[in-house]
Motif scaffolding. Structure first.
Motif, mmCIF file in Angstrom:
data_model
loop_
_atom_site.group_PDB
_atom_site.id
_atom_site.type_symbol
_atom_site.label_atom_id
_atom_site.label_comp_id
_atom_site.label_asym_id
_atom_site.label_seq_id
_atom_site.Cartn_x
_atom_site.Cartn_y
_atom_site.Cartn_z
ATOM 1 N N ILE A 1 -20.580 16.323 0.744
ATOM 2 C CA ILE A 1 -19.610 15.968 1.772
ATOM 3 C C ILE A 1 -19.721 16.948 2.926
ATOM 4 O O ILE A 1 -19.551 18.153 2.747
ATOM 5 N N SER A 2 -20.023 16.443 4.099
ATOM 6 C CA SER A 2 -20.177 17.272 5.292
ATOM 7 C C SER A 2 -19.147 16.857 6.338
ATOM 8 O O SER A 2 -19.156 15.714 6.802
ATOM 9 N N GLY A 3 -18.249 17.764 6.660
ATOM 10 C CA GLY A 3 -17.214 17.440 7.635
ATOM 11 C C GLY A 3 -16.331 16.285 7.227
ATOM 12 O O GLY A 3 -15.826 15.549 8.063
ATOM 13 N N GLY A 4 -16.134 16.120 5.923
ATOM 14 C CA GLY A 4 -15.301 15.030 5.419
ATOM 15 C C GLY A 4 -16.020 13.716 5.238
ATOM 16 O O GLY A 4 -15.421 12.739 4.795
ATOM 17 N N GLU A 5 -17.321 13.655 5.545
ATOM 18 C CA GLU A 5 -18.095 12.417 5.426
ATOM 19 C C GLU A 5 -19.039 12.494 4.230
ATOM 20 O O GLU A 5 -19.699 13.527 4.010
ATOM 21 N N ASN A 6 -19.108 11.414 3.465
ATOM 22 C CA ASN A 6 -20.044 11.359 2.347
ATOM 23 C C ASN A 6 -21.485 11.281 2.856
ATOM 24 O O ASN A 6 -21.800 10.476 3.728
ATOM 25 N N VAL A 7 -22.351 12.098 2.276
ATOM 26 C CA VAL A 7 -23.768 12.090 2.626
ATOM 27 C C VAL A 7 -24.568 11.913 1.346
ATOM 28 O O VAL A 7 -24.353 12.638 0.365
ATOM 29 N N TYR A 8 -25.494 10.952 1.364
ATOM 30 C CA TYR A 8 -26.303 10.654 0.185
ATOM 31 C C TYR A 8 -27.738 11.111 0.420
ATOM 32 O O TYR A 8 -28.427 10.595 1.304
ATOM 33 N N PRO A 9 -28.220 12.109 -0.347
ATOM 34 C CA PRO A 9 -29.547 12.669 -0.119
ATOM 35 C C PRO A 9 -30.677 11.645 -0.104
ATOM 36 O O PRO A 9 -31.637 11.801 0.648
ATOM 37 N N ALA A 10 -30.583 10.603 -0.929
ATOM 38 C CA ALA A 10 -31.668 9.623 -0.989
ATOM 39 C C ALA A 10 -31.936 8.985 0.366
ATOM 40 O O ALA A 10 -33.079 8.658 0.700
ATOM 41 N N GLU A 11 -30.881 8.812 1.167
ATOM 42 C CA GLU A 11 -31.054 8.217 2.490
ATOM 43 C C GLU A 11 -31.866 9.142 3.394
ATOM 44 O O GLU A 11 -32.760 8.700 4.126
ATOM 45 N N ILE A 12 -31.567 10.434 3.346
ATOM 46 C CA ILE A 12 -32.293 11.416 4.164
ATOM 47 C C ILE A 12 -33.730 11.553 3.653
ATOM 48 O O ILE A 12 -34.681 11.612 4.437
ATOM 49 N N GLU A 13 -33.868 11.583 2.331
ATOM 50 C CA GLU A 13 -35.200 11.711 1.741
ATOM 51 C C GLU A 13 -36.105 10.565 2.155
ATOM 52 O O GLU A 13 -37.295 10.748 2.426
ATOM 53 N N GLY A 14 -35.529 9.375 2.230
ATOM 54 C CA GLY A 14 -36.320 8.212 2.615
ATOM 55 C C GLY A 14 -36.855 8.316 4.032
ATOM 56 O O GLY A 14 -37.982 7.894 4.318
ATOM 57 N N VAL A 15 -36.052 8.910 4.929
ATOM 58 C CA VAL A 15 -36.491 9.063 6.317
ATOM 59 C C VAL A 15 -37.606 10.104 6.412
ATOM 60 O O VAL A 15 -38.660 9.868 7.019
ATOM 61 N N ILE A 16 -37.394 11.269 5.801
ATOM 62 C CA ILE A 16 -38.380 12.343 5.903
ATOM 63 C C ILE A 16 -39.679 11.961 5.207
ATOM 64 O O ILE A 16 -40.780 12.261 5.690
ATOM 65 N N ALA A 17 -39.563 11.280 4.092
ATOM 66 C CA ALA A 17 -40.765 10.872 3.355
ATOM 67 C C ALA A 17 -41.613 9.894 4.153
ATOM 68 O O ALA A 17 -42.797 9.709 3.854
#
Length: 530
Positions: A426-442
């Motif tokens: 949770i960053s600044g009150g917002e849910n963040v899902y690592p898989a979404e970020i991983e998909g972009v960087i990959a």
């Protein structure tokens, strides 16, 4: 819990019960028409319950005239910062059996386009600030109609002035009324279905744990695209006949001025931990002028004990709870100074109309002190996800909703969140899902592997760290990877740190061992290496 079964069957099982099947504003307009229902902080305007009810009725008439020929369950999306007319749209949709979809204005065009493609709305009403985004969305949904909030010949104000009030259509308490979009662990947006019954009982639950009454003055600058703003705060206040003070954004000096306004007399304020910390450091912070304030209600992340103690010393209760889009308010600390002072880290007890158990991986309830997954049942729990039958089925076991969050309870029944079964942070009150970020960087051709974790951050609570393994002979700068993320991810999702590693530690099944990465980061956050 037997009480829940009695309430469901005896209190509101049929569809004729008005507050369940329809919205609560019409009732309040009859019994307390001249009470102020909403105040808008940024422009000083207000509406009584009678005036709010009339605006909702006109909006229902407008929407039904535009799209009623297409039958029930057409979708209307709103793209705006907090404003009265987002609530007007939500209640108007409920009166004519349509579905309201509040859009997260913090998302970028690509993310919003995926949501629009999934819910396929007939209409998007947008704030002029977001006109370019709204018109971009229309390119992906040719049938969608667009018009702005506010004035102008095509704006909502003019359209409502020309519309006459409509009679409510008979409602079905178990039809979808709202879709709240939340990203899944795969990064695919999921529309959480909230029925009229879900919304009613979510509000009832928060009215109990938050002690919301007809005399309450609640203040909301958390966004209406989240369950806490749209349901727990706004809907509960209007159902109970209180006054809702709406702010279009969090501005510390303006928020402090509102809390200090003794003529307004705010009784309930809502924040994430970072907001509470910022407010206490403001020059105008004056707890002696907040005598009507029952508590500052915190969600989104655990509360630092020193912050709780500091507020208590000022005579202000800072209370934590736990909820989710799929169930509304689930657990909450009691508004009791002794419990708050001595139960650091606790999220309290289950709400009264929620059945809750803590289970091991085989579905067996664990004993006090043991960690397990939170399983839920009750009339506020979603029936599932829009257009996603497989994910809906996977979320339930024998009628119990599996939250994916881990917790334990002590001998006195207080609960503490222990970990997240999923990798969400949770960053600044917002849910963040690592898989979404991983998909972009990959997706970058130089990247062989990537794993993202959330780590503590003094400003945002948590931020992302991306551990990246490059392909042999390849190179890519940190700036390039961050720019790649900026193309498709909202700002709060983008990793704050990129760490280059020789390998991602994995277990025998090939899954990344993220606890190892967290350990490396905690020992040397500047140059953590896996």
């Amino acid at each position: 819990m037997q009480t829940t079964e009695v309430d469901m069957a005896g209190f509101a099982k049929g569809n004729s019960f008005t507050l369940v099947a329809e919205d609560p504003v019409g009732y309040r307009a009859k019994v307390s028409p001249n009470i102020v229902a909403v105040r808008t902080l940024n422009d000083g305007s207000s509406l009584t319950y009678a005036a709010l009810d009339d605006r909702i009725a006109r909006c229902a008439s407008l929407l039904h005239g535009l799209f009623g020929s297409r039958g029930d369950q057409f979708r209307v999306a709103g793209l705006a910062r907090n404003c009265v007319d987002l609530l007007v749209l939500a209640f108007a949709c409920q009166r004519i059996r349509a579905i309201f979809v509040p859009l997260n204005w913090r998302l970028n065009a690509a993310e919003l386009s995926a949501i629009i493609a999934d819910c396929d709305p007939e209409l998007v009403v947008y704030e002029p600030e977001f006109e370019p985004v709204a018109k971009g969305l229309a390119e992906h949904a040719p049938r969608v109609m667009l018009f702005p909030f506010g004035g102008g010949p095509d704006g909502l104000d003019a359209r409502l002035a020309a519309a006459g009030p409509t009679v409510r259509l008979k409602g079905d308490a178990d039809l979808p009324a709202i879709l709240l979009y939340t990203s899944g662990t795969t990064g695919t947006p999921k529309g959480v279905i909230l029925t009229r019954r879900n919304l009613f009982y979510s509000a009832v639950n928060f009215s109990f744990v938050g002690e919301v009454t007809p005399g309450s003055v609640t203040f909301c600058d958390l966004p209406f695209f989240h369950t806490i703003g749209l349901v727990a705060i706004a809907r509960t206040t209007l159902m109970m006949g209180g006054t809702l003070v709406i702010s279009d954004r969090f501005m510390p000096d303006r928020t402090i001025a509102c809390l200090n306004d003794e003529t307004l007399g705010v009784t309930h304020y809502f924040a994430v931990p970072q907001m509470a910390s910022i407010l206490r450091d403001q020059p105008g912070y004056a707890p002696d002028r907040m005598r009507r304030l029952k508590a500052i209600f915190i969600g989104g992340a655990p509360l630092p004990p020193p912050l709780v103690a500091a507020y208590l010393a000022d005579g202000v209760a800072l209370v934590n709870g736990y909820g989710m889009s799929e169930a509304g308010t689930v657990m909450h600390m009691p508004l009791d100074a002794d419990a708050i002072a001595t139960r650091h880290g606790s999220i309290g007890f289950p709400a009264p109309l929620i059945e809750l158990k803590i289970c091991d991986q085989d579905g067996r309830e664990v004993d006090a002190g043991e960690i397990g997954e939170i399983w839920l049942k009750g009339p506020s729990v979603t029936p599932g996800y829009w257009n996603k039958p497989d994910q809906t089925q996977a979320a339930f076991t024998n009628g119990w909703f599996r939250s994916g969050d881990m917790a334990k309870r002590d001998e006195d029944g207080f609960h503490i969140l222990a970990d997240r079964l999923k990798d969400m942070f949770i960053s600044g009150g917002e849910n963040v899902y690592p898989a979404e970020i991983e998909g972009v960087i990959a997706g970058h051709p130089a990247v062989a592997e990537v794993a993202v974790i959330g780590v503590p951050d003094s400003r945002w609570g948590e931020v992302g760290v991306a551990f990246v393994v490059l392909r042999p002979g390849e190179s890519v700068s940190e700036e390039t990877l961050k720019a790649l993320c900026a193309q498709t991810l909202a700002a709060y999702k983008r990793p704050a740190h990129i760490v280059y590693s020789d390998a991602i530690p994995r277990n025998a099944a090939g899954k990344p061992q993220k606890h190892v990465l967290r350990d490396h980061w905690s020992k040397n956050p500047a140059t953590a290496e896996a």
